[in-house]
Design an enzyme around this catalytic site. Structure first.
Site, mmCIF file in Angstrom:
data_model
loop_
_atom_site.group_PDB
_atom_site.id
_atom_site.type_symbol
_atom_site.label_atom_id
_atom_site.label_comp_id
_atom_site.label_asym_id
_atom_site.label_seq_id
_atom_site.Cartn_x
_atom_site.Cartn_y
_atom_site.Cartn_z
ATOM 1 C CE LYS A 115 -4.205 -0.023 0.832
ATOM 2 N NZ LYS A 115 -5.334 -0.347 0.023
HETATM 3 N N1 GLU Z 1 -7.202 -0.268 -3.298
HETATM 4 C C1 GLU Z 1 -7.913 -1.498 -3.475
HETATM 5 C C2 GLU Z 1 -7.892 -2.297 -2.184
HETATM 6 O O1 GLU Z 1 -7.675 -1.767 -1.113
HETATM 7 C C3 GLU Z 1 -7.420 -2.274 -4.680
HETATM 8 C C4 GLU Z 1 -5.999 -2.711 -4.606
HETATM 9 C C5 GLU Z 1 -5.469 -3.326 -5.896
HETATM 10 O O2 GLU Z 1 -6.231 -3.530 -6.818
HETATM 11 O O3 GLU Z 1 -4.270 -3.581 -5.934
HETATM 12 O O4 GLU Z 1 -8.169 -3.457 -2.185
#
Ligand code: GLU
Length: 432
Positions: A115
């Site tokens: 993240k």
């Molecule tokens: N931001 C989304 C999540 O928290 C998608 C993450 C992604 O597709 O890598 O799951």
């Protein structure tokens, strides 16, 4: 954000990271996971902090703080979104990256968790300022990004546009095109048909599956959705299309309530009437036959199903006893604190945890990445069909184990997710 060790365990002042750690420890203890492995998985493998200098429209330079965290690469490249927000910190990204590890593991997709984010107020920046910020951030995290190492995607206050800026910058640095380095791209820029709706579709699928298991008729169900961003808006639309009555939707301007049912299609039209500022697009929607309530009221209105799709920590020890819904499906990451969940559990409410309920986004990202690697594209039907199938199977796996072992769905999901990661770490050793 200060870190501390309590009884040999890592704790944090950051609510998201601390909740992620406590949930992980509780499940790991129940599984009798090896203590060394527990401490290993309590920390991210890598965290990169960057400064992001941006030349503002008035010519002044402002420096923002940016982060990219890779919690685990045990199962594959780390995967997870990039968010913009005033509250973003490195600790928050660590907690969310950890959640992504469990989300990808539980979904059975070949990724670890990551993240990233920038601490900024995205609503106060012009388009060009945001472009300069996204490109500089992209350039500074570029050394750790790649289709086989770490694959970003959109998250809060980011979308296809931000992904284009970041990918375009990194591709220019590389000197070649590499579409699979990042997902959530616009369809004509190597994106996937279906990805925009994927998180909402996955969430709605979990809701409908829960109704089926419980013998509830969707057309008799009242639903409230907190947050009308990418996740909440499509969840509301798809559940309405399945027959449910959407009694409330909300954004940062307030809750829009109509016990007879909100016209969700109208809300989409309304939101798209002009580009608008994300998070504020429903301003004035009470004109469409709704009552306007306070921002948090979407959580408390009379309904059967509640989908918190906005912020972290909103269902907590102060608010949980005001929630009337019997079924809570977490569209946002970490909307319920441990204390809040105890209150819900005690009155027999069912909470479908974030890393199961909102996994449609990353599952959809996996499909986009797979298409990019192969250089071909699926039809929207194929994409949606595969997504619905995977989410339905995943939901039932967690549900059945929870019923079998008489544990909450969160605990059940944690145990399955941790097991897949710890089994691979045991095979690979700790040289990761
Ligand atoms: N931001 C989304 C999540 O928290 C998608 C993450 C992604 O597709 O890598 O799951």
């Amino acid at each position: 954000m200060a870190d501390r060790i309590v009884n040999g365990r890592r704790r944090s002042d950051d609510l998201i990271l601390d909740t992620a750690l406590r949930d992980f420890y509780d499940a790991a203890d129940e599984m009798h996971l090896n203590e060394g492995l527990i401490s290993m998985l309590s920390y991210p493998e890598r965290r990169v902090d960057v400064s992001v200098p941006v030349e503002l429209e008035d010519g002044k330079i402002k420096v923002f703080k940016g982060y990219r965290v890779q919690h685990s690469t045990a199962l594959g490249p780390s995967k997870g979104g990039i968010r913009y927000g005033k509250e973003v910190t490195g600790a928050e990204c660590e907690g969310l990256a950890m959640l992504m590890t469990w989300k990808c593991s539980l979904a059975g997709i070949p990724y670890g968790g990551g993240k990233g984010g920038i601490a900024c107020d995205p609503t106060a920046l012009t388009l060009r300022e945001k472009e300069r910020m996204s490109r500089t951030y992209g350039a500074r995290i570029a050394p750790i990004i790649g289709r086989w190492s770490d694959i970003p995607a959109p998250d809060m206050y980011t979308g296809g546009q931000e992904m284009v800026w970041i990918m375009d910058t990194i591709c220019k640095m590389l000197g070649h095109f590499e579409p699979a380095m990042l997902t959530g791209k616009p369809i004509d820029y190597w994106g996937a048909r279906g990805r925009t709706e994927a998180t909402g579709r996955g969430l709605a699928t979990c809701g409908l599956e829960l109704m089926r298991i419980k013998g509830l008729d969707p057309s008799k169900m009242k639903v409230s959705v907190q947050g009308f961003g990418n996740v909440g808006s499509y969840t509301a639309l798809l559940l309405k299309q399945a027959g449910a009555t959407i009694v409330a939707i909300s954004d940062t301007t307030g809750t829009y309530y109509n016990p007879k049912g909100i016209n969700v299609e109208k809300a989409f039209e309304y939101m798209n009437r002009e580009p608008g500022v994300r998070g504020k697009r429903l301003e004035g929607f009470e004109k469409e036959g709704c009552e306007k309530l306070g921002i948090s009221d979407a959580l408390f209105v009379d309904c059967d199903f509640l989908f918190p799709c906005a912020l972290q920590g909103v269902i907590n020890e102060e608010t949980a006893n005001k929630v009337k819904a019997n079924y809570i499906l977490e569209g946002a990451n970490s909307p319920t604190t441990q204390e809040g969940e105890v209150i819900l559990n005690d009155r027999g409410a069912i909470v479908v945890p974030d890393f199961l309920a909102n996994a449609g986004g990353v599952v959809g990202s996996y499909f986009e990445w797979a298409q990019n690697l192969q250089g071909l594209s699926w039809t929207e039907e194929e994409y949606n069909e595969r997504l619905t199938k995977l989410m339905t199977e995943n939901f039932n796996k967690v549900w059945n184990y929870a019923q079998d072992k008489k544990v909450t769905m969160r605990r059940s999901a944690y145990i399955a997710a941790i097991k897949r990661v710890s089994d691979i770490v045991a095979l690979r050793g700790v040289y990761l």
